[in-house]
Design a protein around this motif. Structure first.
Motif, PDB file in Angstrom:
ATOM      1  N   ASN A  57     -73.972 -77.257  -1.749  1.00  0.00           N
ATOM      2  CA  ASN A  57     -73.339 -76.715  -0.538  1.00  0.00           C
ATOM      3  C   ASN A  57     -73.892 -75.348  -0.167  1.00  0.00           C
ATOM      4  O   ASN A  57     -73.146 -74.417   0.150  1.00  0.00           O
ATOM      5  CB  ASN A  57     -71.818 -76.653  -0.692  1.00  0.00           C
ATOM      6  CG  ASN A  57     -71.097 -76.594   0.656  1.00  0.00           C
ATOM      7  OD1 ASN A  57     -71.666 -76.953   1.696  1.00  0.00           O
ATOM      8  ND2 ASN A  57     -69.861 -76.139   0.659  1.00  0.00           N
ATOM      9  N   ARG A  59     -75.623 -73.423   2.632  1.00  0.00           N
ATOM     10  CA  ARG A  59     -75.822 -73.524   4.079  1.00  0.00           C
ATOM     11  C   ARG A  59     -76.944 -72.563   4.461  1.00  0.00           C
ATOM     12  O   ARG A  59     -76.771 -71.349   4.391  1.00  0.00           O
ATOM     13  CB  ARG A  59     -74.526 -73.210   4.813  1.00  0.00           C
ATOM     14  CG  ARG A  59     -73.409 -74.217   4.498  1.00  0.00           C
ATOM     15  CD  ARG A  59     -72.184 -73.990   5.348  1.00  0.00           C
ATOM     16  NE  ARG A  59     -71.419 -72.842   4.932  1.00  0.00           N
ATOM     17  CZ  ARG A  59     -70.249 -72.911   4.272  1.00  0.00           C
ATOM     18  NH1 ARG A  59     -69.751 -74.088   3.951  1.00  0.00           N
ATOM     19  NH2 ARG A  59     -69.598 -71.807   3.944  1.00  0.00           N
ATOM     20  N   LYS A 218     -68.424 -72.828  -4.753  1.00  0.00           N
ATOM     21  CA  LYS A 218     -67.986 -73.776  -3.730  1.00  0.00           C
ATOM     22  C   LYS A 218     -68.980 -73.854  -2.589  1.00  0.00           C
ATOM     23  O   LYS A 218     -69.290 -74.921  -2.073  1.00  0.00           O
ATOM     24  CB  LYS A 218     -66.602 -73.360  -3.216  1.00  0.00           C
ATOM     25  CG  LYS A 218     -65.997 -74.295  -2.200  1.00  0.00           C
ATOM     26  CD  LYS A 218     -64.518 -74.004  -1.994  1.00  0.00           C
ATOM     27  CE  LYS A 218     -64.272 -72.572  -1.568  1.00  0.00           C
ATOM     28  NZ  LYS A 218     -62.837 -72.294  -1.314  1.00  0.00           N
ATOM     29  N   SER A 219     -69.520 -72.699  -2.191  1.00  0.00           N
ATOM     30  CA  SER A 219     -70.485 -72.674  -1.087  1.00  0.00           C
ATOM     31  C   SER A 219     -71.262 -71.367  -1.106  1.00  0.00           C
ATOM     32  O   SER A 219     -70.797 -70.358  -1.640  1.00  0.00           O
ATOM     33  CB  SER A 219     -69.778 -72.830   0.265  1.00  0.00           C
ATOM     34  OG  SER A 219     -68.944 -71.707   0.519  1.00  0.00           O
ATOM     35  N   ASP A 221     -73.811 -69.157   1.744  1.00  0.00           N
ATOM     36  CA  ASP A 221     -74.495 -69.011   3.030  1.00  0.00           C
ATOM     37  C   ASP A 221     -75.687 -68.096   2.828  1.00  0.00           C
ATOM     38  O   ASP A 221     -75.532 -66.960   2.358  1.00  0.00           O
ATOM     39  CB  ASP A 221     -73.552 -68.413   4.072  1.00  0.00           C
ATOM     40  CG  ASP A 221     -72.498 -69.407   4.527  1.00  0.00           C
ATOM     41  OD1 ASP A 221     -72.725 -70.077   5.542  1.00  0.00           O
ATOM     42  OD2 ASP A 221     -71.456 -69.526   3.843  1.00  0.00           O
TER      43      ASP A 221
END
Length: 269
Positions: A57, A59, A218-219, A221
């Motif tokens: 995950n 991005r 979790k993620s 960017d």
């Protein structure tokens, strides 16, 4: 929840590595032409890096994406091995890494299957041959990534550039393409010292604990920004180009803030 994410992601990530090795071994056996084999390697790496980033995950936000049909000497800052995933997912690339990395069990084999170019960072005795190998790859139509800091950093700043390989593009007709990577958020929070070791790989950190941290988030960017091309016409321009690139990349790198107590100690000294 982070432990659950590790349990769910780790088997898939391992499966991706095994698939990557098998496909790369296929190209190694099936394709006798080294140039064609390396092209297969770079596209295989790109495909699996995209898959891995989707699994984790990550991005990826791209600014000023280069033309995919062109080759470049890509020059940028370096924070850790996830930089390679980010760049390769956007542009099939050969990466320059150290002889030490080639000799590291497991990781060395993975880099070899990716078609990496190797340099001896501790000695300049073979620098002429290393530059020529990079130039050959550029003439053959490959994009090559160079991290002139010579190592990955802890994210607080861009380290001074080593100039020796920066003129590898001279005489090839291939321009330098500056780039900068900024990690913007981890788990939805702005990047900070709290999250630094989840995206940076530096110092005496070992691979598997770092990979465990990445699997747990979790993620993430991350932004990769490309700038205008720089044509290199002579080796004598190395110092000028190094200063130009250092200023450009440093001024566009946001940095990972130090904790307040570290800043206070720094001010005292």
């Amino acid at each position: 929840m982070s432990f659950v994410r590790i349990l769910l992601r780790a088997p898939i990530f391992i499966a991706l590595i095994i698939a990557y090795i098998l496909i790369s071994l296929f190209w190694r056996v099936w394709t006798k032409n080294q140039v064609r084999r390396r092209h297969h390697y770079t596209h295989t790496v790109s495909f699996f890096c995209k898959a891995a980033l989707k699994l984790l995950n990550f991005r990826v936000h791209v600014v000023g994406a280069p033309h995919r049909e062109e080759s470049f000497l890509l020059v940028g800052n370096h924070l850790g091995f996830m930089d390679i995933f980010v760049l390769a997912s956007q542009h099939p690339t050969l990466f320059i890494t150290s002889v030490d990395m080639r000799q590291t069990p497991g990781i060395g084999f993975l880099t070899e299957m990716g078609g990496c170019l190797y340099v001896e960072r501790r000695s300049r005795s073979n620098i002429t041959n290393e530059i020529e190998e990079i130039r050959t790859a550029l003439r053959q139509g490959f994009s090559v990534a160079l991290y002139p800091e010579g190592t990955s950093s802890n994210g607080e700043r861009v380290l001074p550039f080593k100039k020796s390989l920066l003129t590898s593009a001279a005489g090839t007709g291939v321009p330098i393409l500056p780039m900068v990577i900024n990690y913007r958020k981890v788990n939805g929070e702005p990047i900070s010292h709290k999250w630094r070791d989840y995206v940076c790989w530096y110092g005496d950190q070992t691979f598997f604990p770092a990979m465990k941290r990445i699997l747990s988030v979790k993620s993430v960017d991350v932004e990769i920004r490309f700038f205008d091309e720089i044509d290199v016409h002579s080796e004598e321009a190395r110092r000028v180009i190094a200063v130009q690139l250092q200023e450009l990349i440093t001024s566009n790198y946001s940095g990972i803030p130090m904790p307040q107590e570290s800043l206070e100690l720094k001010e005292l000294h």
